[in-house]
Write a protein that holds these residues in place. Structure first.
Motif, PDB file in Angstrom:
ATOM      1  N   GLU A   4      43.894 -30.077  53.632  1.00 39.45           N
ATOM      2  CA  GLU A   4      43.003 -29.141  54.194  1.00 39.45           C
ATOM      3  C   GLU A   4      41.566 -29.557  54.084  1.00 39.45           C
ATOM      4  O   GLU A   4      40.788 -29.429  55.050  1.00 39.45           O
ATOM      5  N   MET A   8      38.748 -30.547  56.963  1.00 39.99           N
ATOM      6  CA  MET A   8      37.732 -29.638  57.284  1.00 39.99           C
ATOM      7  C   MET A   8      36.230 -30.677  57.072  1.00 39.99           C
ATOM      8  O   MET A   8      35.524 -30.572  57.949  1.00 39.99           O
ATOM      9  N   PHE A 135      46.959 -28.964  67.039  1.00 35.38           N
ATOM     10  CA  PHE A 135      46.279 -28.527  65.656  1.00 35.38           C
ATOM     11  C   PHE A 135      44.827 -27.836  66.138  1.00 35.38           C
ATOM     12  O   PHE A 135      44.921 -26.592  65.782  1.00 35.38           O
ATOM     13  N   VAL A 136      44.074 -28.520  67.012  1.00 34.21           N
ATOM     14  CA  VAL A 136      42.990 -27.583  67.208  1.00 34.21           C
ATOM     15  C   VAL A 136      43.113 -26.219  68.081  1.00 34.21           C
ATOM     16  O   VAL A 136      42.480 -25.171  67.655  1.00 34.21           O
ATOM     17  N   LYS A 138      45.832 -24.340  67.881  1.00 34.99           N
ATOM     18  CA  LYS A 138      46.461 -23.534  66.636  1.00 34.99           C
ATOM     19  C   LYS A 138      45.180 -22.860  65.821  1.00 34.99           C
ATOM     20  O   LYS A 138      45.429 -21.847  65.585  1.00 34.99           O
ATOM     21  N   TYR A 139      44.372 -23.859  65.384  1.00 36.55           N
ATOM     22  CA  TYR A 139      43.357 -23.361  64.349  1.00 36.55           C
ATOM     23  C   TYR A 139      42.461 -22.279  65.269  1.00 36.55           C
ATOM     24  O   TYR A 139      41.843 -21.379  64.574  1.00 36.55           O
ATOM     25  N   SER A 140      41.975 -22.751  66.410  1.00 33.70           N
ATOM     26  CA  SER A 140      41.224 -21.973  67.471  1.00 33.70           C
ATOM     27  C   SER A 140      41.699 -20.463  67.279  1.00 33.70           C
ATOM     28  O   SER A 140      41.262 -19.388  67.323  1.00 33.70           O
ATOM     29  N   HIS A 142      44.013 -19.184  65.384  1.00 35.03           N
ATOM     30  CA  HIS A 142      43.957 -18.409  64.081  1.00 35.03           C
ATOM     31  C   HIS A 142      42.692 -17.822  63.887  1.00 35.03           C
ATOM     32  O   HIS A 142      42.655 -16.645  63.449  1.00 35.03           O
ATOM     33  N   LEU A 143      41.740 -18.588  64.320  1.00 37.99           N
ATOM     34  CA  LEU A 143      40.265 -17.991  63.880  1.00 37.99           C
ATOM     35  C   LEU A 143      39.823 -16.802  64.608  1.00 37.99           C
ATOM     36  O   LEU A 143      39.100 -15.946  64.383  1.00 37.99           O
TER      37      LEU A 143
END
Length: 162
Positions: A4, A8, A135-136, A138-140, A142-143
């Protein structure tokens, strides 16, 4: 360092390198125009009926900051405001001929940078692209959820370009 942290750190490093390697050429070609102004011009050109609210949401800036920037862009003769005949309340923006020249320079630079980086992207498989994009996204999401959970009003924050 765990994976992780590596991801990042990798994102930050990639972003910083891109900014650094493109900076001189961008500044030389777009002298007298701040990055935020050029991106505002780009947004206006690519989005019909751009207004202060849409720009503020897109750039995570306050409406006041956007109003200030659009006023500067109008003073420089790069954008103009207009109203629709059926809605005299709302003010929209469009590029002037001079603004379109700045937009074209910016687009041409992006194409040049894409050509420069093309060899690396040609090595990436469809499956790898799909994994990265999943991934991008999903992360977006999440944020977005974290922002909502924390009750942050992104429209009132001065985060980018200021």
């Amino acid at each position: 360092m765990n994976k992780e942290d590596q991801v990042m750190m990798g994102f930050r490093e990639l972003y910083n390198k891109l900014v650094w390697i493109n900076k001189d050429k961008m500044e030389d070609s777009l002298k007298g125009h701040k990055s935020s102004e050029v991106h505002c011009i780009e947004y206006i050109e690519k989005n019909v009926d751009s207004n202060v609210t849409k720009l503020a949401e897109s750039f995570y800036m306050t409406r006041g900051a956007i109003s200030k920037m659009t006023k500067k862009l109008m003073e420089k003769g790069l954008i103009e405001s207009y109203q629709k005949s059926d809605n005299k309340k709302e003010i929209y923006f469009r590029l002037t001929e001079q603004g379109k020249k700045i937009y074209k320079i910016h687009e041409d630079l992006h194409k040049e940078f894409q050509e420069r980086d093309k060899p690396i992207f040609e090595q990436v498989t469809e499956e790898q692209f799909d994994s990265i994009l999943i991934f991008v996204e999903k992360y977006s999401r999440h944020l977005d959820a974290e922002i909502k959970k924390q009750g942050l009003d992104m429209k009132s924050e001065k985060m980018l370009f200021e």
